[in-house]
Scaffold this motif. Structure first.
Motif, PDB file in Angstrom:
ATOM      1  N   ALA A 338       0.841  -1.209   0.000  1.00  0.00           N
ATOM      2  CA  ALA A 338       0.000   0.000   0.000  1.00  0.00           C
ATOM      3  C   ALA A 338       0.873   1.255   0.000  1.00  0.00           C
ATOM      4  CB  ALA A 338      -0.923  -0.020   1.217  1.00  0.00           C
ATOM      5  N   ASP A 339       1.955   1.242   0.792  1.00  0.00           N
ATOM      6  CA  ASP A 339       2.864   2.404   0.825  1.00  0.00           C
ATOM      7  C   ASP A 339       3.488   2.647  -0.554  1.00  0.00           C
ATOM      8  OD1 ASP A 339       2.327   2.546   3.507  1.00  0.00           O
ATOM      9  OD2 ASP A 339       4.234   1.677   4.165  1.00  0.00           O
ATOM     10  N   SER A 340       3.908   1.561  -1.200  1.00  0.00           N
ATOM     11  CA  SER A 340       4.548   1.691  -2.527  1.00  0.00           C
ATOM     12  C   SER A 340       3.571   2.281  -3.529  1.00  0.00           C
ATOM     13  CB  SER A 340       5.011   0.324  -3.042  1.00  0.00           C
ATOM     14  OG  SER A 340       5.785  -0.326  -2.076  1.00  0.00           O
ATOM     15  N   ILE A 341       2.309   1.863  -3.435  1.00  0.00           N
ATOM     16  CA  ILE A 341       1.295   2.384  -4.360  1.00  0.00           C
ATOM     17  C   ILE A 341       1.027   3.855  -4.064  1.00  0.00           C
ATOM     18  CG2 ILE A 341      -1.137   2.223  -5.035  1.00  0.00           C
ATOM     19  CD1 ILE A 341      -0.904  -0.829  -4.539  1.00  0.00           C
ATOM     20  N   SER A 342       0.887   4.200  -2.785  1.00  0.00           N
ATOM     21  CA  SER A 342       0.548   5.596  -2.486  1.00  0.00           C
ATOM     22  C   SER A 342       1.706   6.525  -2.853  1.00  0.00           C
ATOM     23  CB  SER A 342       0.082   5.766  -1.047  1.00  0.00           C
ATOM     24  OG  SER A 342       1.163   5.686  -0.174  1.00  0.00           O
ATOM     25  N   GLU A 343       2.948   6.057  -2.697  1.00  0.00           N
ATOM     26  CA  GLU A 343       4.087   6.894  -3.111  1.00  0.00           C
ATOM     27  C   GLU A 343       4.148   7.059  -4.628  1.00  0.00           C
ATOM     28  OE1 GLU A 343       7.683   5.190  -1.447  1.00  0.00           O
ATOM     29  OE2 GLU A 343       6.756   5.163   0.547  1.00  0.00           O
ATOM     30  N   THR A 344       3.604   6.076  -5.352  1.00  0.00           N
ATOM     31  CA  THR A 344       3.697   6.109  -6.813  1.00  0.00           C
ATOM     32  C   THR A 344       2.534   6.871  -7.442  1.00  0.00           C
ATOM     33  OG1 THR A 344       4.741   3.945  -6.702  1.00  0.00           O
ATOM     34  CG2 THR A 344       3.989   4.656  -8.875  1.00  0.00           C
ATOM     35  N   CYS A 345       1.317   6.615  -6.926  1.00  0.00           N
ATOM     36  CA  CYS A 345       0.173   7.248  -7.601  1.00  0.00           C
ATOM     37  C   CYS A 345      -0.931   7.681  -6.651  1.00  0.00           C
ATOM     38  CB  CYS A 345      -0.365   6.325  -8.691  1.00  0.00           C
ATOM     39  SG  CYS A 345      -0.648   4.653  -8.168  1.00  0.00           S
ATOM     40  N   GLY A 346      -0.586   7.930  -5.405  1.00  0.00           N
ATOM     41  CA  GLY A 346      -1.584   8.509  -4.509  1.00  0.00           C
ATOM     42  C   GLY A 346      -2.475   7.484  -3.858  1.00  0.00           C
ATOM     43  N   LYS A 347      -3.710   7.451  -4.302  1.00  0.00           N
ATOM     44  CA  LYS A 347      -4.713   6.674  -3.573  1.00  0.00           C
ATOM     45  C   LYS A 347      -4.505   5.154  -3.654  1.00  0.00           C
ATOM     46  CE  LYS A 347      -9.551   6.883  -2.770  1.00  0.00           C
ATOM     47  NZ  LYS A 347     -10.797   6.773  -3.469  1.00  0.00           N
ATOM     48  N   VAL A 348      -4.765   4.498  -2.537  1.00  0.00           N
ATOM     49  CA  VAL A 348      -4.598   3.043  -2.472  1.00  0.00           C
ATOM     50  C   VAL A 348      -5.946   2.384  -2.229  1.00  0.00           C
ATOM     51  CG1 VAL A 348      -3.421   1.147  -1.308  1.00  0.00           C
ATOM     52  CG2 VAL A 348      -2.404   3.409  -1.300  1.00  0.00           C
ATOM     53  N   HIS A 349      -6.165   1.278  -2.888  1.00  0.00           N
ATOM     54  CA  HIS A 349      -7.329   0.456  -2.567  1.00  0.00           C
ATOM     55  C   HIS A 349      -6.838  -0.954  -2.252  1.00  0.00           C
ATOM     56  CE1 HIS A 349     -11.453  -0.869  -2.537  1.00  0.00           C
ATOM     57  NE2 HIS A 349     -11.169  -1.834  -3.396  1.00  0.00           N
ATOM     58  N   ARG A 350      -7.383  -1.526  -1.183  1.00  0.00           N
ATOM     59  CA  ARG A 350      -7.034  -2.906  -0.835  1.00  0.00           C
ATOM     60  C   ARG A 350      -8.187  -3.793  -1.269  1.00  0.00           C
ATOM     61  NH1 ARG A 350      -4.909   0.363   3.128  1.00  0.00           N
ATOM     62  NH2 ARG A 350      -2.874  -0.207   3.995  1.00  0.00           N
ATOM     63  N   LEU A 351      -7.881  -4.893  -1.932  1.00  0.00           N
ATOM     64  CA  LEU A 351      -8.956  -5.740  -2.450  1.00  0.00           C
ATOM     65  C   LEU A 351      -8.557  -7.217  -2.417  1.00  0.00           C
ATOM     66  CD1 LEU A 351      -9.095  -5.387  -6.376  1.00  0.00           C
ATOM     67  CD2 LEU A 351      -7.141  -4.745  -5.009  1.00  0.00           C
ATOM     68  N   PRO A 352      -9.551  -8.110  -2.306  1.00  0.00           N
ATOM     69  CA  PRO A 352      -9.242  -9.535  -2.393  1.00  0.00           C
ATOM     70  C   PRO A 352      -9.117  -9.958  -3.854  1.00  0.00           C
ATOM     71  CG  PRO A 352     -11.575  -9.242  -2.003  1.00  0.00           C
ATOM     72  CD  PRO A 352     -10.985  -7.854  -2.055  1.00  0.00           C
ATOM     73  N   SER A 353      -8.516 -11.117  -4.064  1.00  0.00           N
ATOM     74  CA  SER A 353      -8.453 -11.656  -5.417  1.00  0.00           C
ATOM     75  C   SER A 353      -9.477 -12.770  -5.561  1.00  0.00           C
ATOM     76  CB  SER A 353      -7.057 -12.218  -5.692  1.00  0.00           C
ATOM     77  OG  SER A 353      -7.060 -12.925  -6.919  1.00  0.00           O
ATOM     78  N   GLY A 354     -10.327 -12.667  -6.571  1.00  0.00           N
ATOM     79  CA  GLY A 354     -11.274 -13.738  -6.873  1.00  0.00           C
ATOM     80  C   GLY A 354     -10.547 -14.938  -7.463  1.00  0.00           C
ATOM     81  N   PRO A 355      -9.760 -14.734  -8.526  1.00  0.00           N
ATOM     82  CA  PRO A 355      -9.010 -15.857  -9.077  1.00  0.00           C
ATOM     83  C   PRO A 355      -7.905 -16.316  -8.122  1.00  0.00           C
ATOM     84  CG  PRO A 355      -9.101 -14.022 -10.647  1.00  0.00           C
ATOM     85  CD  PRO A 355      -9.622 -13.519  -9.340  1.00  0.00           C
ATOM     86  N   LEU A 356      -7.530 -17.572  -8.220  1.00  0.00           N
ATOM     87  CA  LEU A 356      -6.373 -18.075  -7.484  1.00  0.00           C
ATOM     88  C   LEU A 356      -5.110 -17.684  -8.231  1.00  0.00           C
ATOM     89  CD1 LEU A 356      -7.676 -21.593  -6.547  1.00  0.00           C
ATOM     90  CD2 LEU A 356      -6.825 -19.901  -4.934  1.00  0.00           C
ATOM     91  N   HIS A 357      -4.020 -17.588  -7.513  1.00  0.00           N
ATOM     92  CA  HIS A 357      -2.734 -17.268  -8.136  1.00  0.00           C
ATOM     93  C   HIS A 357      -1.666 -18.119  -7.466  1.00  0.00           C
ATOM     94  CE1 HIS A 357      -4.078 -13.819 -10.492  1.00  0.00           C
ATOM     95  NE2 HIS A 357      -4.801 -13.445  -9.464  1.00  0.00           N
ATOM     96  N   ASP A 358      -0.489 -18.217  -8.145  1.00  0.00           N
ATOM     97  CA  ASP A 358       0.636 -18.943  -7.558  1.00  0.00           C
ATOM     98  C   ASP A 358       0.964 -18.406  -6.164  1.00  0.00           C
ATOM     99  OD1 ASP A 358       1.301 -20.699  -9.796  1.00  0.00           O
ATOM    100  OD2 ASP A 358       1.879 -18.866 -10.838  1.00  0.00           O
ATOM    101  N   ALA A 359       0.751 -17.104  -5.973  1.00  0.00           N
ATOM    102  CA  ALA A 359       1.045 -16.475  -4.672  1.00  0.00           C
ATOM    103  C   ALA A 359       0.312 -17.189  -3.535  1.00  0.00           C
ATOM    104  CB  ALA A 359       0.650 -15.000  -4.699  1.00  0.00           C
ATOM    105  N   ALA A 360      -0.902 -17.689  -3.811  1.00  0.00           N
ATOM    106  CA  ALA A 360      -1.663 -18.382  -2.762  1.00  0.00           C
ATOM    107  C   ALA A 360      -0.916 -19.644  -2.328  1.00  0.00           C
ATOM    108  CB  ALA A 360      -3.062 -18.730  -3.262  1.00  0.00           C
ATOM    109  N   GLU A 361      -0.325 -20.351  -3.292  1.00  0.00           N
ATOM    110  CA  GLU A 361       0.424 -21.574  -2.944  1.00  0.00           C
ATOM    111  C   GLU A 361       1.665 -21.236  -2.125  1.00  0.00           C
ATOM    112  OE1 GLU A 361      -0.255 -24.677  -3.121  1.00  0.00           O
ATOM    113  OE2 GLU A 361      -2.152 -24.418  -4.158  1.00  0.00           O
ATOM    114  N   VAL A 362       2.361 -20.162  -2.507  1.00  0.00           N
ATOM    115  CA  VAL A 362       3.569 -19.795  -1.762  1.00  0.00           C
ATOM    116  C   VAL A 362       3.187 -19.386  -0.341  1.00  0.00           C
ATOM    117  CG1 VAL A 362       5.637 -18.366  -1.753  1.00  0.00           C
ATOM    118  CG2 VAL A 362       4.627 -19.035  -3.936  1.00  0.00           C
ATOM    119  N   ALA A 363       2.082 -18.647  -0.206  1.00  0.00           N
ATOM    120  CA  ALA A 363       1.623 -18.245   1.125  1.00  0.00           C
ATOM    121  C   ALA A 363       1.251 -19.472   1.948  1.00  0.00           C
ATOM    122  CB  ALA A 363       0.426 -17.303   1.005  1.00  0.00           C
ATOM    123  N   ARG A 364       0.608 -20.453   1.300  1.00  0.00           N
ATOM    124  CA  ARG A 364       0.229 -21.681   2.017  1.00  0.00           C
ATOM    125  C   ARG A 364       1.451 -22.452   2.490  1.00  0.00           C
ATOM    126  NH1 ARG A 364      -3.728 -25.133  -1.558  1.00  0.00           N
ATOM    127  NH2 ARG A 364      -4.506 -26.058   0.344  1.00  0.00           N
TER     128      ARG A 364
END
Ligand code: ZN
Length: 416
Positions: A338-364
Motif C-alpha cells: 500500500a505504501d509503494s502504491i501511495s508513493e507512486t500514484c496517490g490513492k490506495v485500494h485494498r482488495l481480495p483476489s477472486g481468481p487463485l494465483h501462484d502467490a496463494a500456494e507460496v503463502a500456504r
C-alpha cells in the motif's frame, strides 16, 4: 524512481514477447508446448545479460538467482504460460517486470545486493491443457495431490506425466521442488486484476489482501415426473421449482455476507417440455476472503435448500465438488505494498483476489506473501482483448520496484 529502472522497456519487451508467441487470436504460450519453450528461451536470453544463475527445478519451474550477501531470499514470481488465445499481460507482466527489477537491483548494488533476489517462472499456472491450475507452485508448496494429478489427460489422451517427460520433468519427483523455498523470506507477485474493481474506482493499482476461499457443490433436488397436462399444480413434486428458489436466495446471501455466489449450471430430468421435473441438479460456487463468512454462506444455503425441498415436497442431496480455504497475505507486506502504491500514484485500494494465483500456494507454504494488482481495461482477462493502459503498466513497474526495495529492507530488519 531509481534512474536505472526503465518501465518503458518492460512495455517494449511485453510487446516483443507478444509478437514472438501470439497470433491474431491472442497469446499461445500454453505450458509444455513449443511456443511456451520459445517464450522461456526468450526470457533466458534477456536474463543472460545479468550475473545470475538460472536453473529449472524438479517441477519445471524456472528459477533465476542473483546472489546477495545473505542467503535469505526475496522471491518475485509470475508465469509465462497462457491459456490458448489468451491476453498479452496475464502472468508475463509479472515476469517481464521482474526482469526489470532484477536489472535495477543489480545495477544499484553492483551485482551483490544485501540479500539474494530470485525470479521464478512457475510452470503451468493456467492448467489449460490438463485442467489443473497452479501445477508448478502447488508442487513446490507440497499441496499438489500426486494421485489425482497422475491420472490427468489432455484432449489427445496424453497423460500429465508423459507430457512432463517431454520437457525432462520426472512426475514422481516434482515435490522435490519444495527445497527451492528453503531460504525464502518473502514472495511478491504483480498481476493484472482480471476484474473490474480498480477500473470502476478509476485507480491504476491495488494492494491484494489474499485470495478467496471457495466452496463448490452440486445440489440435486429429487421430485417426481408427471404429465404436465393432467397433474394439478398442488399435487406436483417439482424438483425444478425448489432449485429455482435457490437462485434469488444465493444472490441475497452474497449481498448480506459480502462474498460472491454463482449457480453456474442447471440440468433437469427428464428434461422434456411435457413433464414436471423429476430431478434437478444445480451447481453452487461460493467465495469469500473470510473463512467464517464463507462457512456461514454455505450453512445458510444448505438450510435454505432443505426448506425449499420441504415446501415443494421433494428431497435434496448435496455433493462437495471442490473446496479451498481463503489464503490471507502477510499484513506487513500488504502495508508495504500500500505504501509503494501511495508513493507512486496517490490513492490506495485494498482488495481480495477472486481468481487463485501462484502467490496463494507460496503463502500456504508459509512464506510471507503479497500481490499487487494493476487495473484491467474492460475488466476482462483470458481473452485477446485483455489490456491495461500503458501509463498504468509504467506505474505498476515503478510501484512494484518500490515494493521490492521496501521488502528487501524489511527482510534485513527481520534478520537482525
Ligand atoms: Zn495469471
Amino acid at each position: 524512481m531509481n534512474p536505472s529502472l526503465n518501465p518503458k522497456r518492460t512495455i517494449a519487451e511485453l510487446k516483443e514477447l507478444r509478437a514472438l508467441t501470439g497470433d491474431e487470436n491472442g497469446a499461445q504460450r500454453v505450458a509444455f508446448t513449443p511456443t511456451w519453450i520459445a517464450a522461456r528461451n526468450w526470457l533466458k536470453k534477456k536474463l543472460s545479460e545479468l550475473p545470475v544463475e538460472i536453473h529449472t527445478d524438479a517441477a519445471g519451474n524456472l528459477w533465476t538467482t542473483l546472489r546477495g550477501e545473505s542467503e535469505k531470499s526475496l522471491l518475485i514470481g509470475g508465469h509465462i504460460d497462457s491459456v490458448p488465445n489468451g491476453g498479452w499481460l496475464d502472468g508475463c507482466l509479472n515476469i517481464v517486470a521482474g526482469v526489470e527489477i532484477l536489472r535495477r537491483i543489480n545495477s544499484q548494488y553492483n551485482g551483490k545486493p544485501p540479500i539474494t533476489i530470485r525470479l521464478v517462472d512457475w510452470a503451468d499456472e493456467e492448467g489449460a491443457r490438463f485442467g489443473k491450475s497452479l501445477f508448478g507452485s502447488s508442487a513446490c508448496s507440497g499441496n499438489l495431490n500426486l494421485d489425482e494429478a497422475r491420472g490427468l489427460k489432455d484432449k489427445n489422451g496424453i497423460t500429465l506425466p508423459d507430457a512432463l517427460k517431454e520437457v525432462d520433468v520426472d512426475f514422481e519427483r516434482v515435490k522435490d521442488s519444495g527445497q527451492e523455498l528453503k531460504n525464502a523470506a518473502a514472495y511478491l507477485e504483480l498481476h493484472i486484476e482480471q476484474g473490474p474493481v480498480l477500473l470502476d474506482l478509476d485507480l491504476p493499482l491495488g494492494a491484494v489482501l489474499g485470495t478467496f476461499g471457495v466452496e463448490r457443490h452440486a445440489i440435486t433436488f429429487h421430485g417426481q415426473a408427471a404429465h404436465s397436462g393432467s397433474t394439478p399444480m398442488k399435487r406436483r413434486k417439482d424438483a425444478f421449482l425448489a432449485a429455482a428458489k435457490m437462485s434469488p436466495f444465493v444472490y441475497q446471501l452474497a449481498e448480506r455476507f459480502g462474498g460472491v455466489c454463482t449457480i453456474g449450471s442447471c440440468t433437469t430430468k427428464p428434461g422434456i417440455v411435457t413433464s414436471v421435473v423429476e430431478e434437478c441438479r444445480i451447481t453452487l460456487d461460493q467465495r469469500h476472503l473470510d473463512s467464517v463468512a464463507l462457512a456461514k454462506m454455505l450453512a445458510e444455503a444448505k438450510a435454505a435448500s432443505e426448506k425449499f425441498a420441504k415446501e415443494g415436497n421433494v428431497k435434496v442431496s448435496w455433493e462437495r465438488l471442490w473446496q479451498i480455504e481463503p489464503v490471507l497475505f502477510d499484513k506487513n507486506l500488504i502495508q508495504l505494498c500500500a505504501d509503494s502504491i501511495s508513493e507512486t500514484c496517490g490513492k490506495v485500494h485494498r482488495l481480495p483476489s477472486g481468481p487463485l494465483h501462484d502467490a496463494a500456494e507460496v503463502a500456504r507454504a508459509g512464506v510471507p506473501t503479497v500481490m499487487m494488482f494493476a487495473q484491467s481495461l474492460h475488466g476482462i482477462s483470458h481473452n485477446k482483448i485483455e489490456d491495461t493502459k500503458e501509463e498504468h503498466l509504467e506505474l505498476c513497474v515503478t510501484a512494484f520496484d518500490k515494493l521490492a526495495e521496501k521488502t528487501m529492507n524489511w527482510i534485513q530488519a527481520n534478520a537482525k
